[in-house]
Design a protein around this motif. Structure first.
Motif, PDB file in Angstrom:
ATOM      1  N   MET A   1     -12.034  -6.470  -5.556  1.00 35.63           N
ATOM      2  CA  MET A   1     -11.628  -6.542  -4.143  1.00 35.63           C
ATOM      3  C   MET A   1     -12.699  -7.217  -3.299  1.00 35.63           C
ATOM      4  N   ILE A   2     -13.945  -6.813  -3.500  1.00 34.44           N
ATOM      5  CA  ILE A   2     -15.047  -7.401  -2.731  1.00 34.44           C
ATOM      6  C   ILE A   2     -15.217  -8.877  -3.079  1.00 34.44           C
ATOM      7  N   ALA A   3     -15.163  -9.207  -4.371  1.00 35.12           N
ATOM      8  CA  ALA A   3     -15.282 -10.610  -4.783  1.00 35.12           C
ATOM      9  C   ALA A   3     -14.145 -11.434  -4.198  1.00 35.12           C
ATOM     10  N   HIS A   4     -12.943 -10.885  -4.209  1.00 31.50           N
ATOM     11  CA  HIS A   4     -11.768 -11.564  -3.661  1.00 31.50           C
ATOM     12  C   HIS A   4     -11.931 -11.794  -2.163  1.00 31.50           C
ATOM     13  N   ALA A   5     -12.393 -10.769  -1.451  1.00 30.29           N
ATOM     14  CA  ALA A   5     -12.585 -10.888  -0.004  1.00 30.29           C
ATOM     15  C   ALA A   5     -13.627 -11.955   0.330  1.00 30.29           C
ATOM     16  N   LEU A   6     -14.721 -11.975  -0.414  1.00 30.65           N
ATOM     17  CA  LEU A   6     -15.767 -12.979  -0.175  1.00 30.65           C
ATOM     18  C   LEU A   6     -15.264 -14.377  -0.478  1.00 30.65           C
ATOM     19  N   PHE A   7     -14.485 -14.505  -1.540  1.00 29.89           N
ATOM     20  CA  PHE A   7     -13.941 -15.822  -1.892  1.00 29.89           C
ATOM     21  C   PHE A   7     -13.009 -16.329  -0.793  1.00 29.89           C
TER      22      PHE A   7
ATOM     23  N   LEU B   1      -7.044  -6.414  -0.904  1.00 28.99           N
ATOM     24  CA  LEU B   1      -6.645  -5.037  -1.186  1.00 28.99           C
ATOM     25  C   LEU B   1      -5.341  -4.984  -1.970  1.00 28.99           C
ATOM     26  N   THR B   2      -4.312  -5.646  -1.454  1.00 27.19           N
ATOM     27  CA  THR B   2      -2.983  -5.528  -2.072  1.00 27.19           C
ATOM     28  C   THR B   2      -2.887  -6.295  -3.388  1.00 27.19           C
ATOM     29  N   GLU B   3      -3.420  -7.498  -3.437  1.00 33.89           N
ATOM     30  CA  GLU B   3      -3.303  -8.302  -4.654  1.00 33.89           C
ATOM     31  C   GLU B   3      -4.108  -7.710  -5.805  1.00 33.89           C
TER      32      GLU B   3
ATOM     33  N   VAL C   1       0.834  -1.210   0.000  1.00 35.55           N
ATOM     34  CA  VAL C   1       0.000   0.000   0.000  1.00 35.55           C
ATOM     35  C   VAL C   1       0.867   1.257   0.000  1.00 35.55           C
ATOM     36  N   ILE C   2       1.930   1.249   0.801  1.00 34.25           N
ATOM     37  CA  ILE C   2       2.831   2.400   0.838  1.00 34.25           C
ATOM     38  C   ILE C   2       3.477   2.618  -0.522  1.00 34.25           C
ATOM     39  N   GLY C   3       3.913   1.523  -1.159  1.00 30.75           N
ATOM     40  CA  GLY C   3       4.517   1.636  -2.484  1.00 30.75           C
ATOM     41  C   GLY C   3       3.559   2.236  -3.501  1.00 30.75           C
ATOM     42  N   VAL C   4       2.295   1.798  -3.463  1.00 30.17           N
ATOM     43  CA  VAL C   4       1.284   2.340  -4.377  1.00 30.17           C
ATOM     44  C   VAL C   4       1.069   3.827  -4.114  1.00 30.17           C
ATOM     45  N   LEU C   5       0.967   4.206  -2.844  1.00 29.55           N
ATOM     46  CA  LEU C   5       0.727   5.607  -2.500  1.00 29.55           C
ATOM     47  C   LEU C   5       1.904   6.491  -2.894  1.00 29.55           C
ATOM     48  N   VAL C   6       3.118   6.012  -2.675  1.00 27.75           N
ATOM     49  CA  VAL C   6       4.306   6.786  -3.048  1.00 27.75           C
ATOM     50  C   VAL C   6       4.351   6.990  -4.559  1.00 27.75           C
ATOM     51  N   PHE C   7       4.077   5.925  -5.303  1.00 27.58           N
ATOM     52  CA  PHE C   7       4.090   6.042  -6.763  1.00 27.58           C
ATOM     53  C   PHE C   7       3.045   7.044  -7.240  1.00 27.58           C
ATOM     54  N   ARG C   8       1.836   6.928  -6.735  1.00 23.50           N
ATOM     55  CA  ARG C   8       0.771   7.809  -7.207  1.00 23.50           C
ATOM     56  C   ARG C   8       0.985   9.259  -6.770  1.00 23.50           C
ATOM     57  N   ARG C   9       1.623   9.447  -5.621  1.00 25.30           N
ATOM     58  CA  ARG C   9       1.840  10.810  -5.128  1.00 25.30           C
ATOM     59  C   ARG C   9       2.983  11.506  -5.847  1.00 25.30           C
ATOM     60  N   PHE C  10       4.044  10.797  -6.168  1.00 29.65           N
ATOM     61  CA  PHE C  10       5.251  11.452  -6.664  1.00 29.65           C
ATOM     62  C   PHE C  10       5.620  11.121  -8.115  1.00 29.65           C
ATOM     63  N   PHE C  11       5.144  10.002  -8.653  1.00 28.35           N
ATOM     64  CA  PHE C  11       5.640   9.562  -9.959  1.00 28.35           C
ATOM     65  C   PHE C  11       4.558   9.357 -11.015  1.00 28.35           C
ATOM     66  N   ASP C  12       3.319   9.136 -10.627  1.00 27.12           N
ATOM     67  CA  ASP C  12       2.257   8.820 -11.584  1.00 27.12           C
ATOM     68  C   ASP C  12       1.788  10.101 -12.269  1.00 27.12           C
TER      69      ASP C  12
END
Length: 270
Positions: free
Chosen positions: A250-256, A185-187, A97-108
């Motif tokens: 995400m919801i389908a994955h969580a239920l599964f 969430l992460t996958e 999650v941190i990696g995704v947030l850093v990428f979207r905040r500074f590089f995306d």
């Protein structure tokens, strides 16, 4: 778990598979469904290859650093191997999650996907989960027959052993949260919102669907579940592509995952 609880779990599982078959007929095979066109809501990810691979590197580096940091920090405490693995997994998921947030905040530099679909995310997630039930059941059966035919003895995932052997309520709770919240969430962020969204307009459609699904299945490091998880990953990608909302998969994955945990705790052999 008593035999009665196990029987109830099996009956419930069969009802979910039947519901999935009915939905598949209504949504895909019925004459009305075949006459309807499918509108894909997911937009193209306009990013150069360097930006895409940077996102993967940031995510992997953050996950690895967080997981290893947790293991090193816990090495001084007398925790069991499973407890250490659970905490390290939680740290790794936080790192993603941190990696995704850093990428979207500074590089995306690309625009986020447009949410053109007004479909209810929860409802779409539940439908995707139900469609996954017969798909995974049939794929599992065929895959197991093939493995037996070539003489390969497959073992169950280590996670199943951890749940069955967990004595601590705290550890069981942590693993449940990891499986039903952290993993979906992460996958889904990595394999569907990341790899699939980037590949779908740059590779042949079959390759764009198969690549992230195969990586997703390989991540679980279990031969017996490889083919079923590939099928599951493809279905999640199709659901994300159709709705344009990562919350659907995400919801389908969580239920599964929640359904799988219920079967494990009910001692249903699957």
């Amino acid at each position: 778990m008593s035999k009665t609880a196990t029987a109830i779990a099996i009956a419930f599982e069969l009802s979910l598979i039947l519901a999935g078959l009915v939905l598949f007929w209504r949504l895909k095979l019925s004459p009305t469904a075949r006459q309807q066109s499918t509108n894909l809501a997911l937009t193209r990810w306009d990013a150069p290859p360097s930006e895409f691979f940077l996102s993967l590197w940031l995510i992997c580096a953050a996950a690895f650093a967080a997981s290893m940091g947790a293991r090193l920090g816990l090495s001084r405490y007398p925790l069991s191997r499973d407890a250490t693995a659970a905490v390290a997994t939680a740290a790794g998921q936080l790192g993603v999650v941190i990696g995704v947030l850093v990428f979207r905040r500074f590089f995306d530099r690309s625009k986020p996907p447009a949410l053109s679909s007004k479909e209810n995310v929860i409802g779409a997630g539940v439908v995707t989960f139900l469609l996954a039930m017969p798909l995974v059941a049939i794929t599992s059966l065929i895959w197991q027959v093939l493995l037996n035919a070539v003489g390969i003895q497959s073992e169950k995932q280590d996670l199943i052993r951890m749940f069955l052997e967990a004595k601590s309520f705290f550890l069981l709770s942590i693993m449940t949260i990891l499986a039903c919240v952290g993993a979906p969430l992460t996958e889904e962020l990595v394999f569907r919102a990341g790899i699939f969204r980037y590949a779908r307009t740059r590779l042949p459609r079959w390759a764009a669907l198969l690549l992230p699904a195969s990586l997703f299945a390989a991540l679980h490091q279990n031969l017996a579940s490889f083919a079923p998880l590939v099928a599951l990953g493809i279905l999640f990608s199709l659901a994300y592509e159709r709705t344009g909302r990562i919350g659907t998969s995400m919801i389908a994955h969580a239920l599964f995952n929640l359904n799988s945990l219920v079967l494990i705790l009910a001692k249903v052999d699957f």
